[in-house]
Scaffold this active site. Structure first.
Site, PDB file in Angstrom:
ATOM      1  N   GLY A   1       0.840  -1.183   0.000  1.00 21.26           N
ATOM      2  CA  GLY A   1       0.000   0.000   0.000  1.00 21.26           C
ATOM      3  C   GLY A   1       0.878   1.237   0.000  1.00 21.26           C
ATOM      4  O   GLY A   1       2.049   1.180   0.378  1.00 21.26           O
TER       5      GLY A   1
ATOM      6  N   GLN B   1       3.005   9.937   1.492  1.00 24.39           N
ATOM      7  CA  GLN B   1       4.333   9.300   1.470  1.00 24.39           C
ATOM      8  C   GLN B   1       5.155   9.732   0.262  1.00 24.39           C
ATOM      9  O   GLN B   1       6.371   9.570   0.256  1.00 24.39           O
ATOM     10  CB  GLN B   1       4.203   7.771   1.463  1.00 24.39           C
TER      11      GLN B   1
ATOM     12  N   CYS C   1       6.419  -0.503   6.763  1.00 26.05           N
ATOM     13  CA  CYS C   1       6.012   0.708   6.059  1.00 26.05           C
ATOM     14  C   CYS C   1       7.174   1.176   5.187  1.00 26.05           C
ATOM     15  O   CYS C   1       8.321   1.178   5.643  1.00 26.05           O
ATOM     16  CB  CYS C   1       5.652   1.784   7.073  1.00 26.05           C
ATOM     17  N   LEU C   2       6.887   1.557   3.952  1.00 28.73           N
ATOM     18  CA  LEU C   2       7.954   2.014   3.059  1.00 28.73           C
ATOM     19  C   LEU C   2       8.610   3.295   3.574  1.00 28.73           C
ATOM     20  O   LEU C   2       9.733   3.606   3.190  1.00 28.73           O
ATOM     21  CB  LEU C   2       7.407   2.234   1.646  1.00 28.73           C
TER      22      LEU C   2
ATOM     23  N   HIS D   1      -3.911   1.026   7.850  1.00 33.56           N
ATOM     24  CA  HIS D   1      -2.551   1.571   7.815  1.00 33.56           C
ATOM     25  C   HIS D   1      -2.491   2.794   6.880  1.00 33.56           C
ATOM     26  O   HIS D   1      -1.937   3.837   7.239  1.00 33.56           O
ATOM     27  CB  HIS D   1      -1.592   0.462   7.349  1.00 33.56           C
ATOM     28  N   GLU D   2      -3.091   2.659   5.693  1.00 32.43           N
ATOM     29  CA  GLU D   2      -3.059   3.776   4.730  1.00 32.43           C
ATOM     30  C   GLU D   2      -3.931   4.932   5.199  1.00 32.43           C
ATOM     31  O   GLU D   2      -3.579   6.104   5.040  1.00 32.43           O
ATOM     32  CB  GLU D   2      -3.507   3.303   3.337  1.00 32.43           C
TER      33      GLU D   2
ATOM     34  N   HIS E   1      -2.002   7.029   7.482  1.00 31.31           N
ATOM     35  CA  HIS E   1      -1.097   7.948   6.775  1.00 31.31           C
ATOM     36  C   HIS E   1      -1.823   9.228   6.366  1.00 31.31           C
ATOM     37  O   HIS E   1      -1.280  10.325   6.492  1.00 31.31           O
ATOM     38  CB  HIS E   1      -0.546   7.291   5.503  1.00 31.31           C
TER      39      HIS E   1
HETATM   40 NI    NI Z   1       3.047   2.944   5.525  1.00 38.85          NI
END
Ligand code: NI
Length: 177
Positions: free
Chosen positions: A49, A54, A102-103, A144-145, A148
């Protein structure tokens, strides 16, 4: 399409929160390009995701896809989807704990409690209204998204920071539950 630079923890953009996208802008060339680039970026880095914040865009859009993923080998598949202006509501109090990464927080994993089932509302990339129930890992990725888009990261949701671990140590010392 281009691969975008991913903001890492500490960059203020991750804490800013995102603004809703006016419905008439959903099909704009600019937003469609952002979505294409986000998908390309997520795929390049083996993410499941990615939220627009991000990639330094404070807009309420997230992309997700779970395929056979080397970073999450045991998870059920989720087709490629785009969520615009999403809102989520838990279907019950039931929560489940599982590993998340997480990226924007490379190489780290931690155990995060999330609602097991949620109702998701919003729009897709064609401006079509979405209203569906997501469960288990699918629900986890969306939560999670969604975080963000509201300036939060998974670390904020962890109840026990002692589970925070580097990926290499996770494979070595922890058994995937
Ligand atoms: Ni993330």
């Amino acid at each position: 399409m281009s691969i975008l630079k991913v903001a890492r923890l500490g960059h203020p953009v991750l804490r800013q929160g995102a603004e809703a996208i006016p419905p008439e802008q959903i099909v704009s060339q600019q937003l469609q390009k952002l979505i294409d680039d986000m998908i390309e970026t997520m795929t390049e880095y083996d993410g499941v995701g990615l939220a627009a914040v991000q990639v330094h865009e404070c807009k309420q859009v997230a992309v997700l896809e779970v395929q056979d993923n080397p970073r999450y080998p045991k998870k059920t598949r989720v087709p490629l989807s785009v969520l615009i202006n999403p809102s989520i509501a838990p279907l019950s109090d039931e929560k489940e704990e599982d590993w998340e990464g997480c990226l924007s927080i490379p190489d780290l994993r931690g155990r995060v409690p999330r609602h097991k089932s949620i109702r998701v509302q919003g729009w897709d990339r064609d401006g079509k209204e979405l209203n569906f129930v997501a469960s288990d890992f699918h629900a986890r990725v969306i939560q999670h998204e969604w975080d963000h888009l509201n300036g939060k990261v998974f670390l904020d949701r962890m109840q026990d920071l002692s589970t925070l671990t580097y990926l290499q140590e996770l494979a070595r010392y922890w058994v995937e539950r």
